[in-house]
Write a protein that holds these residues in place. Structure first.
Motif, short mmCIF file in Angstrom:
data_model
loop_
_atom_site.label_atom_id
_atom_site.label_comp_id
_atom_site.label_asym_id
_atom_site.label_seq_id
_atom_site.Cartn_x
_atom_site.Cartn_y
_atom_site.Cartn_z
N TYR A 5 18.95 -2.24 39.01
CA TYR A 5 18.06 -3.26 38.46
C TYR A 5 18.44 -4.61 39.06
CZ TYR A 5 17.42 0.38 34.97
OH TYR A 5 17.17 1.57 34.34
N ASP A 7 18.70 -7.70 37.75
CA ASP A 7 18.71 -8.54 36.54
C ASP A 7 20.17 -8.88 36.21
OD1 ASP A 7 18.15 -9.78 34.19
OD2 ASP A 7 17.01 -8.13 33.28
N PRO A 8 20.82 -9.65 37.13
CA PRO A 8 22.26 -9.85 37.01
C PRO A 8 22.69 -10.63 35.75
CG PRO A 8 21.34 -11.24 38.74
CD PRO A 8 20.25 -10.33 38.28
N LEU A 9 21.73 -11.32 35.10
CA LEU A 9 22.12 -12.11 33.91
C LEU A 9 22.17 -11.24 32.65
CD1 LEU A 9 20.07 -15.39 34.57
CD2 LEU A 9 22.47 -14.86 35.11
N CYS A 10 21.51 -10.07 32.71
CA CYS A 10 21.44 -9.25 31.50
C CYS A 10 22.58 -8.23 31.49
CB CYS A 10 20.11 -8.50 31.46
SG CYS A 10 20.10 -7.19 30.23
N PRO A 11 23.44 -8.27 30.46
CA PRO A 11 24.58 -7.34 30.42
C PRO A 11 24.15 -5.87 30.32
CG PRO A 11 24.47 -8.70 28.40
CD PRO A 11 23.48 -9.25 29.36
N VAL A 12 23.03 -5.61 29.67
CA VAL A 12 22.57 -4.21 29.57
C VAL A 12 22.18 -3.71 30.96
CG1 VAL A 12 20.82 -2.66 28.60
CG2 VAL A 12 21.77 -4.50 27.18
N ALA A 13 21.46 -4.54 31.72
CA ALA A 13 21.07 -4.15 33.08
C ALA A 13 22.30 -4.01 33.97
CB ALA A 13 20.10 -5.17 33.64
N CYS A 14 23.28 -4.91 33.79
CA CYS A 14 24.51 -4.82 34.60
C CYS A 14 25.26 -3.52 34.31
CB CYS A 14 25.43 -6.01 34.30
SG CYS A 14 24.86 -7.54 35.03
N ALA A 15 25.30 -3.16 33.04
CA ALA A 15 25.97 -1.89 32.67
C ALA A 15 25.23 -0.71 33.30
CB ALA A 15 26.00 -1.75 31.15
N LEU A 16 23.89 -0.74 33.21
CA LEU A 16 23.12 0.39 33.73
C LEU A 16 23.15 0.45 35.26
CD1 LEU A 16 20.11 0.24 31.24
CD2 LEU A 16 21.90 2.00 31.35
N VAL A 18 25.70 0.32 36.87
CA VAL A 18 26.90 1.12 37.18
C VAL A 18 26.79 2.54 36.63
CG1 VAL A 18 29.43 1.24 37.00
CG2 VAL A 18 28.30 -0.99 37.18
#
Lengths: 109, 109
Positions: A5, A7-16, A18
């Motif tokens: 994704y 969307d580097p500001l969103c922690p949920v997107a950052c987790a996903l 990985v």
């Protein structure tokens, strides 16, 4: 590692980014349940996962620092996979998925 | 709904069968943050998601009972999407992903 994704500001997107690819969370589930796993163990457990896909997911997880490869046999050289401390930080996600999955299973029963 | 994984006994796999596809958890993230969302709102928020993919994911979520469509305008008919009670049961998964994602972001900072 290619981003799932942008969307580097969103922690949920950052987790996903990985752990959001298909099979990844099930690999982490197996390595959470068992202290170490060999390639064939994982393949046997992941019904329908192709060997090359499993290799790609393991490389990504290793690159992200969530798992490590350890040699358990010299001749021929054989490897096993273990969670790192960083990999163990994913357990709350697996726990929440498991709890919700059990709710789904109960609703289907 | 086509199954992502053929592992009906595992609650983690069962959960991922419903919410494991790309974009699904981010759609649930948006509907958790906002009481209701229109198609274009979701599309604007999900950078890189194609309209037909978003439609497919919304249909799957509706079929699984996690979201509902409500008409908010008669002429022309316009729909918005809201979480159901069953959809709200996914919040602990989003919460765990967010917490782990924040750890990742802090490690990158």
């Amino acid at each position: 590692m290619a981003r799932l994704y942008s969307d580097p500001l969103c922690p949920v997107a950052c987790a996903l980014d990985v752990i959001g690819e298909k099979w990844t969370l099930l690999i982490l589930r197996d390595l959470t349940r068992n202290p170490s796993r060999r390639f064939q163990d994982l393949l046997d457990s992941l019904h329908g996962c192709a060997p090359n896909t499993l290799s790609a997911r393991l490389s990504s997880l290793e690159e992200a620092g969530l798992i490590e490869r350890r040699q358990y046999e010299q001749h021929p050289p054989r490897m096993e996979y273990v969670l790192t401390d960083k990999g163990r930080e994913v357990r709350p996600v697996l726990k929440a998925l498991k709890a919700w999955g059990q709710t789904l299973q109960a609703q289907k029963a």
